[in-house]
Write a protein that holds these residues in place. Structure first.
Motif, PDB file in Angstrom:
ATOM      1  N   MET A 130      16.159 -58.525  -8.385  1.00  0.00           N
ATOM      2  CA  MET A 130      14.973 -57.742  -8.159  1.00  0.00           C
ATOM      3  C   MET A 130      15.284 -56.246  -8.138  1.00  0.00           C
ATOM      4  O   MET A 130      14.533 -55.444  -8.679  1.00  0.00           O
ATOM      5  N   PHE A 131      16.403 -55.905  -7.498  1.00  0.00           N
ATOM      6  CA  PHE A 131      16.791 -54.501  -7.398  1.00  0.00           C
ATOM      7  C   PHE A 131      17.043 -53.917  -8.783  1.00  0.00           C
ATOM      8  O   PHE A 131      16.592 -52.809  -9.089  1.00  0.00           O
ATOM      9  N   THR A 132      17.752 -54.670  -9.623  1.00  0.00           N
ATOM     10  CA  THR A 132      18.063 -54.190 -10.971  1.00  0.00           C
ATOM     11  C   THR A 132      16.792 -54.023 -11.797  1.00  0.00           C
ATOM     12  O   THR A 132      16.642 -53.035 -12.524  1.00  0.00           O
ATOM     13  N   PHE A 133      15.864 -54.968 -11.670  1.00  0.00           N
ATOM     14  CA  PHE A 133      14.605 -54.878 -12.402  1.00  0.00           C
ATOM     15  C   PHE A 133      13.831 -53.622 -11.993  1.00  0.00           C
ATOM     16  O   PHE A 133      13.335 -52.875 -12.843  1.00  0.00           O
ATOM     17  N   LEU A 134      13.716 -53.384 -10.679  1.00  0.00           N
ATOM     18  CA  LEU A 134      13.000 -52.205 -10.208  1.00  0.00           C
ATOM     19  C   LEU A 134      13.700 -50.917 -10.623  1.00  0.00           C
ATOM     20  O   LEU A 134      13.048 -49.907 -10.900  1.00  0.00           O
ATOM     21  N   ALA A 157      14.649 -48.004  -1.878  1.00  0.00           N
ATOM     22  CA  ALA A 157      15.345 -47.651  -0.637  1.00  0.00           C
ATOM     23  C   ALA A 157      15.225 -48.769   0.392  1.00  0.00           C
ATOM     24  O   ALA A 157      16.193 -49.082   1.101  1.00  0.00           O
ATOM     25  N   ALA A 158      14.055 -49.399   0.470  1.00  0.00           N
ATOM     26  CA  ALA A 158      13.864 -50.495   1.418  1.00  0.00           C
ATOM     27  C   ALA A 158      14.725 -51.698   1.042  1.00  0.00           C
ATOM     28  O   ALA A 158      15.342 -52.334   1.910  1.00  0.00           O
ATOM     29  N   THR A 172      18.010 -53.259   3.264  1.00  0.00           N
ATOM     30  CA  THR A 172      18.035 -54.607   3.827  1.00  0.00           C
ATOM     31  C   THR A 172      19.066 -55.507   3.156  1.00  0.00           C
ATOM     32  O   THR A 172      19.338 -56.594   3.639  1.00  0.00           O
ATOM     33  N   ARG A 173      19.618 -55.052   2.073  1.00  0.00           N
ATOM     34  CA  ARG A 173      20.597 -55.854   1.344  1.00  0.00           C
ATOM     35  C   ARG A 173      21.891 -55.940   2.142  1.00  0.00           C
ATOM     36  O   ARG A 173      22.405 -54.937   2.621  1.00  0.00           O
TER      37      ARG A 173
END
Length: 117
Positions: free
Chosen positions: A1-5, A68-69, A73-74
Protein backbone atom coordinates in the motif's frame (compact mmCIF):
# COMPACT_ATOMS: atom_id res chain seq x y z
CA UNK A 1 0.00 0.00 0.00
CA UNK A 2 2.82 2.38 0.89
CA UNK A 3 4.56 1.82 -2.45
CA UNK A 4 1.31 2.34 -4.38
CA UNK A 5 0.60 5.63 -2.59
CA UNK A 6 4.18 6.74 -3.14
CA UNK A 7 3.84 6.14 -6.89
CA UNK A 8 0.50 7.98 -6.96
CA UNK A 9 2.05 10.91 -5.08
CA UNK A 10 4.92 11.04 -7.58
CA UNK A 11 2.44 11.18 -10.47
CA UNK A 12 0.41 13.88 -8.71
CA UNK A 13 3.59 15.91 -8.11
CA UNK A 14 4.57 15.66 -11.79
CA UNK A 15 1.07 16.69 -12.87
CA UNK A 16 1.08 19.57 -10.38
CA UNK A 17 4.41 20.87 -11.69
CA UNK A 18 3.15 20.61 -15.26
CA UNK A 19 -0.09 22.46 -14.53
CA UNK A 20 1.74 25.22 -12.66
CA UNK A 21 4.26 25.68 -15.47
CA UNK A 22 1.47 25.91 -18.05
CA UNK A 23 -0.06 28.90 -16.32
CA UNK A 24 0.86 32.41 -17.36
CA UNK A 25 1.89 34.86 -14.69
CA UNK A 26 -0.65 37.38 -16.00
CA UNK A 27 -3.50 34.97 -15.49
CA UNK A 28 -4.16 33.85 -19.07
CA UNK A 29 -3.74 30.09 -18.76
CA UNK A 30 -1.84 28.20 -21.48
CA UNK A 31 -0.94 31.49 -23.08
CA UNK A 32 -4.04 31.14 -25.20
CA UNK A 33 -5.37 34.24 -26.88
CA UNK A 34 -7.78 34.70 -29.71
CA UNK A 35 -11.44 34.33 -30.42
CA UNK A 36 -13.99 33.42 -27.79
CA UNK A 37 -15.69 30.96 -30.15
CA UNK A 38 -12.98 28.33 -29.82
CA UNK A 39 -12.99 25.22 -27.65
CA UNK A 40 -10.65 26.55 -24.97
CA UNK A 41 -10.70 30.30 -24.54
CA UNK A 42 -8.07 32.13 -22.51
CA UNK A 43 -10.46 32.50 -19.60
CA UNK A 44 -11.58 28.87 -19.81
CA UNK A 45 -7.98 27.65 -19.86
CA UNK A 46 -7.12 29.80 -16.87
CA UNK A 47 -10.15 28.53 -14.95
CA UNK A 48 -9.30 24.92 -15.80
CA UNK A 49 -5.65 25.31 -14.79
CA UNK A 50 -6.58 27.10 -11.57
CA UNK A 51 -9.02 24.38 -10.59
CA UNK A 52 -6.58 21.64 -11.59
CA UNK A 53 -3.88 23.28 -9.48
CA UNK A 54 -6.11 23.43 -6.43
CA UNK A 55 -7.32 19.83 -6.81
CA UNK A 56 -3.82 18.48 -7.41
CA UNK A 57 -2.45 20.52 -4.51
CA UNK A 58 -5.14 19.15 -2.20
CA UNK A 59 -4.48 15.60 -3.37
CA UNK A 60 -0.75 16.10 -2.79
CA UNK A 61 -1.30 17.28 0.79
CA UNK A 62 -3.70 14.42 1.56
CA UNK A 63 -1.22 11.90 0.14
CA UNK A 64 1.57 13.41 2.25
CA UNK A 65 -0.49 13.02 5.41
CA UNK A 66 -1.52 9.46 4.49
CA UNK A 67 2.06 8.43 3.73
CA UNK A 68 3.28 9.93 7.01
CA UNK A 69 0.57 8.08 8.94
CA UNK A 70 1.40 4.78 7.26
CA UNK A 71 5.12 5.24 7.80
CA UNK A 72 4.53 6.09 11.47
CA UNK A 73 2.48 2.98 12.16
CA UNK A 74 4.65 0.61 10.17
CA UNK A 75 6.67 -1.74 12.41
CA UNK A 76 9.60 -3.33 10.65
CA UNK A 77 11.11 -4.68 13.86
CA UNK A 78 14.25 -3.54 15.53
CA UNK A 79 16.40 -6.63 15.15
CA UNK A 80 20.15 -6.47 15.23
CA UNK A 81 22.25 -9.12 13.57
CA UNK A 82 24.10 -10.99 16.36
CA UNK A 83 27.26 -11.37 14.28
CA UNK A 84 27.47 -7.61 13.85
CA UNK A 85 26.46 -6.80 17.42
CA UNK A 86 29.17 -9.02 18.94
CA UNK A 87 31.95 -8.09 16.49
CA UNK A 88 34.85 -6.16 17.98
CA UNK A 89 35.12 -2.54 17.00
CA UNK A 90 38.06 -1.64 14.77
CA UNK A 91 40.79 0.18 16.63
CA UNK A 92 42.31 3.33 15.21
CA UNK A 93 46.10 3.38 15.10
CA UNK A 94 47.65 5.23 18.00
CA UNK A 95 48.74 8.73 17.12
CA UNK A 96 52.31 9.65 18.00
CA UNK A 97 52.65 11.91 21.01
CA UNK A 98 53.61 15.43 20.02
CA UNK A 99 55.92 17.50 22.19
CA UNK A 100 54.51 20.89 23.10
CA UNK A 101 56.60 23.71 21.61
CA UNK A 102 58.65 25.69 24.05
CA UNK A 103 57.00 28.91 25.14
CA UNK A 104 58.73 31.99 23.81
CA UNK A 105 60.23 34.45 26.23
CA UNK A 106 58.08 37.33 27.36
CA UNK A 107 58.42 40.35 25.06
CA UNK A 108 60.46 43.23 26.35
CA UNK A 109 58.62 46.24 27.68
CA UNK A 110 58.93 48.91 25.01
CA UNK A 111 57.20 51.54 27.05
CA UNK A 112 53.81 50.63 25.53
CA UNK A 113 50.78 51.51 27.62
CA UNK A 114 48.34 48.61 28.02
CA UNK A 115 44.80 49.25 26.84
CA UNK A 116 42.11 49.65 29.46
CA UNK A 117 39.67 46.79 29.54
Amino acid sequence: MFTFLLIVQTLVAIALCTVILLQRSEGGGLGVGGSSAGFMTARGAADFLSRATSWLGGAFIILCIALAAIAGTRNNGQQVDAAIANAPLPQAPAAPVQQAPATPAAPADNGAVPLAQ
